[in-house]
Design an enzyme around this catalytic site. Structure first.
Site, PDB file in Angstrom:
ATOM      1  N   ASP A 190       0.832  -1.197   0.000  1.00 32.61           N
ATOM      2  CA  ASP A 190       0.000   0.000   0.000  1.00 32.61           C
ATOM      3  C   ASP A 190       0.869   1.251   0.000  1.00 32.61           C
ATOM      4  O   ASP A 190       2.034   1.213   0.388  1.00 32.61           O
ATOM      5  CB  ASP A 190      -0.904   0.005   1.240  1.00 32.61           C
ATOM      6  N   HIS A 192       0.270   3.737   1.932  1.00 32.40           N
ATOM      7  CA  HIS A 192       0.145   4.390   3.227  1.00 32.40           C
ATOM      8  C   HIS A 192       0.936   3.706   4.334  1.00 32.40           C
ATOM      9  O   HIS A 192       1.442   2.597   4.182  1.00 32.40           O
ATOM     10  CB  HIS A 192      -1.328   4.455   3.616  1.00 32.40           C
ATOM     11  N   SER A 289      -5.320  11.139   2.603  1.00 28.37           N
ATOM     12  CA  SER A 289      -5.841   9.847   3.065  1.00 28.37           C
ATOM     13  C   SER A 289      -5.020   9.269   4.211  1.00 28.37           C
ATOM     14  O   SER A 289      -5.485   8.375   4.919  1.00 28.37           O
ATOM     15  CB  SER A 289      -5.884   8.844   1.906  1.00 28.37           C
TER      16      SER A 289
END
Length: 382
Positions: A190, A192, A289
């Protein structure tokens, strides 16, 4: 070859095509035509063509096959992802330079300084949380492709520039580099960070606030609970369209350890923002995000580390600049400014051009002018 044999070969060739054609007709069962579609201007044909392409039965297998060849033979994914070693995936935004990136960097720095000046006029302290790139924190998992020179200098360029402007911005890169040996800071598949990485950043920011911008008012108490781990395929996997035929080639999923934070006064599932709304909430979080998605629990980690409730204006998929500009135009900011704004800003967005079309150009120019003035004053004061 006699006539019978020729007919047989033609039949063998046409039969699969006919079967695929009949199979593909099932996709028209859920076709909904817009009310204003017309046969005469070609709009009807366009709608039917688009729907057929989306429902064509060989589209997914063909996509899977090409993706499998790229992945297995050429060690590549679709545009958007860079394949690293040890099943690590990276966003290509951390590698490829942006066209006219230096111009965008200077324009965005003026906007950042303008935001600082606008907050300062309302008595609000700005804390800029510069999130280091995943590729910068984990170079040991990179493959042959490496970030370009522009990307290599982004973090230090942004950090040094805002410090010269008098903006409070702790060195999160140095802090996270010391923490990475303890547990994973970023997810392997990912873009993040992990909940652990978000927690470490929150604690570092809280120490900075305590030293340089302490909050007034009675502290509040929060507690974080950790749920059982679960498999998690990150957002970068969507650039590897291998499912379902070659899903076995995909990197194994991460193990996400979800966390949830709640106020001791409200209990699990309680809305602490509503609980303390009458007394005024001293901190606002703005960002991307990294802050908006509940999976990372960055908001909760900040609440617990600061001992304060926080209003969250972060947004998914908008970058760091647009949510901040939107917040500056809210009634909440004009009528009840907080003591502190924490602005989460991933470094990779610095050379990108945000879409500012929803804002008055004169207002944007005014912010940039305030930023230039603030920079001159900061330079003179040094």
């Amino acid at each position: 070859m006699n006539r019978t044999s020729s007919i047989a070969h033609i039949a063998l060739f046409l039969a699969p095509l006919l079967g695929i054609g009949v199979w593909s007709l099932h996709g028209f069962g859920d076709l909904n035509l817009p009310a204003n579609v017309s046969l005469l201007d070609g709009s009807l044909a366009k709608v039917v063509e688009t729907h057929y392409e989306a429902q064509f039965p060989l589209k997914r297998p063909g996509t899977n096959l090409w993706a499998a060849l790229d992945y297995s033979v050429f060690d590549e994914g679709r545009p958007g992802v860079i394949l690293g070693r040890h099943d690590w995936l990276f966003s290509d935004e951390e590698f490829k330079p942006v066209t006219h990136g230096m111009q965008h960097i200077e324009a965005n720095l003026r906007l950042i300084r303008g935001v600082q000046q606008r907050l300062h006029r309302h008595g609000v302290k700005l804390l800029l949380a510069i999130i280091p790139a995943k590729a910068r924190l984990y170079p040991e998992h990179l493959g042959e492709e490496r970030p370009g020179r522009q990307q290599g200098a982004l973090y230090r360029r942004l950090h040094d520039a805002v410090q010269r402007s008098g903006i409070l911005a702790p060195d999160l890169l140095a802090s996270l580099q010391q923490e990475k040996a303890r547990d994973a800071l970023f997810l392997r598949t990912d873009t993040h960070w992990t909940p652990y990485g978000a927690e470490r950043v929150a604690r570092h920011l809280a120490r900075t606030v305590q030293c340089h911008a302490p909050l007034t008012g009675e502290p509040q108490h929060f507690i974080t609970e950790q749920a059982a781990g679960k498999p998690y395929l990150g957002d970068l996997v969507r650039f590897l369209p291998l499912d379902p035929l070659f899903s076995g080639l995909l990197p194994p999923p991460d193990q996400l350890q979800p966390r949830r934070t709640h106020s001791l006064a409200s209990g699990p599932g309680g809305d602490s923002a509503a609980l303390f709304a009458d007394t005024g909430i001293p901190v606002v979080l703005v960002g991307t995000s990294y802050s908006a998605a509940p999976d990372w629990n960055f908001l909760g980690a900040l609440r617990q580390a600061l001992g304060s409730d926080i209003l969250n204006y972060a947004e998914n998929g908008q970058g760091p600049l647009l949510p901040m500009l939107k917040y500056l135009q809210t009634d909440a900011f004009r009528d009840s400014p907080p003591q502190l704004v924490i602005w989460e800003f991933p470094e990779r967005y610095l050379p990108m051009t945000p879409d500012l079309s929803q804002f008055d150009p004169a207002w944007i120019d005014q912010l940039k002018a305030e930023g230039a003035t603030g920079q001159r004053l900061a330079t003179q004061a040094r």
